[in-house]
Design a protein around this motif. Sequence first.
Motif, PDB file in Angstrom:
ATOM      1  N   THR A  16       8.984  -0.538   4.900  1.00  0.00           N
ATOM      2  CA  THR A  16       7.970   0.158   4.107  1.00  0.00           C
ATOM      3  C   THR A  16       8.612   1.022   3.017  1.00  0.00           C
ATOM      4  OG1 THR A  16       7.900   1.883   5.804  1.00  0.00           O
ATOM      5  CG2 THR A  16       6.200   0.204   5.901  1.00  0.00           C
TER       6      THR A  16
ATOM      7  N   LEU B  81       0.935   4.550   5.681  1.00  0.00           N
ATOM      8  CA  LEU B  81       1.646   3.307   5.979  1.00  0.00           C
ATOM      9  C   LEU B  81       1.848   3.128   7.480  1.00  0.00           C
ATOM     10  CD1 LEU B  81       4.359   2.886   3.168  1.00  0.00           C
ATOM     11  CD2 LEU B  81       2.141   1.749   3.392  1.00  0.00           C
TER      12      LEU B  81
ATOM     13  N   GLY C 106       8.095   9.067  -0.941  1.00  0.00           N
ATOM     14  CA  GLY C 106       7.559   7.850  -0.344  1.00  0.00           C
ATOM     15  C   GLY C 106       8.628   6.993   0.307  1.00  0.00           C
TER      16      GLY C 106
ATOM     17  N   SER D 293       8.863   1.666  -1.759  1.00  0.00           N
ATOM     18  CA  SER D 293       8.888   2.985  -2.404  1.00  0.00           C
ATOM     19  C   SER D 293      10.173   3.205  -3.207  1.00  0.00           C
ATOM     20  CB  SER D 293       8.740   4.087  -1.351  1.00  0.00           C
ATOM     21  OG  SER D 293       7.470   4.015  -0.749  1.00  0.00           O
TER      22      SER D 293
ATOM     23  N   TYR E 169       2.402   8.435   2.123  1.00  0.00           N
ATOM     24  CA  TYR E 169       3.085   7.233   2.623  1.00  0.00           C
ATOM     25  C   TYR E 169       3.564   7.422   4.064  1.00  0.00           C
ATOM     26  CZ  TYR E 169       2.758   4.868  -1.824  1.00  0.00           C
ATOM     27  OH  TYR E 169       2.253   4.244  -2.938  1.00  0.00           O
TER      28      TYR E 169
END
Length: 408
Positions: free
Chosen positions: A57, A242, A358, A61, A238
């Motif tokens: 993830t 996420l 992020g 970013s 985030y």
Amino acid sequence: MSNGRMELLKEPKQRKLLFSAGISWMFDAMDVGMISFVVAALAAEWSLSSQQVGILTSTTSIGMVFGAAMAGFLADKYGRKNILLWTLLIFSIASGLSALATGFIMLCLLRFIAGFGLGGELPVASTLVSESMPVRERGRAVVLLESFWAAGWILSALIAYFVIPDYGWRMAFVIGALPAIYALYLRRAIEDSPRYMRQKSARKLSFGERVASVWSTEHRRTSIMLWVLWFTVVFSYYGMFLWLPTVMVDKGFSLVKSFQYVLIMTLAQLPGYFTAAYFIERFGRKFVLVTYLVLTAVSAIWFGYANTEASLLAAGISLSFFNLGAWGGLYAYSPELYPTKVRSTGVGLATSFGRIGGVIAPLLVGVLKQQGTRIEVIFVMFFVTILIGALGVLLLGKETKGLELADE
């Protein structure tokens, strides 16, 4: 609907720009949202650890860090429209190619490239819309642009709920390639902002001169405030969103059930945006940002400690409502703080610094979970972070409601 908003929708050119840029924003959100659902499925299929989920993830970013800074500079040099189209193409093609990933490293690389395009598109689109609207409608228009983010997340949640369980995560990425076709329409549908076009023939500042201007005595206080605000908002968003489907699974819900609940929470983003769009022209940018951020922080604590189905859902809805309303205020506020010649650079640099948050947050949550840290403690961290952002705006921010954008 207020009279102001009706006036905005009566202007065909401005309405077309808002909706055209909004659709590209929706696709951006769909891609970001989809990865949160994809990792929940991938974690099971590829037996990924919490740290690997955090790395995957975060690669998006990391790409967004570089994309935001680069696109901001290029948009001041080559125009908002051109860079908007290129960033749209970059992230949609990389998203489509992600469907062909055969391993963890390959997927991370493709997500980095997608992130580069994603990070570049958002500040450029908000600057283009902000510069193209009359002063009385500018804030509301950018918040309405940002509301397309909710539509993208809802779309990603629907794809996760109806597509991933039956057709797999690869099909979700194939759908993510569709914006490449939309870019062909966008090329003819929108024009560059009048403010940029008026300065097109003027001498273009070098990258070093733009950065120096952003951090000059005139803008230093604003830049400190904006960089802190972007970092805290992106870090918390985030870090929380996420991981939302995964956190729901950890709290005892099945993967499909967690997707269903996240979809319901995501629907709350729309009224969050629309209330922020109303308040931002009535009470100002600082009011919306401080109020919505404080209430986001309260919602984060509530969600972290929620342990029943009803309280989890209510806290998640509250979190979505206030957090995304704050995002709308953030995108409306940022382009109003710099003159036209360095506007995209200033917004791009602040966004880029924020994107570092992020990168860190999903990784940090992965590490903390791996070490056995309780979800409640993790959400206390987000509570404190969000309050720091609100305090920065309150103490250092200047109100820009009703002010003309500066050209010099």
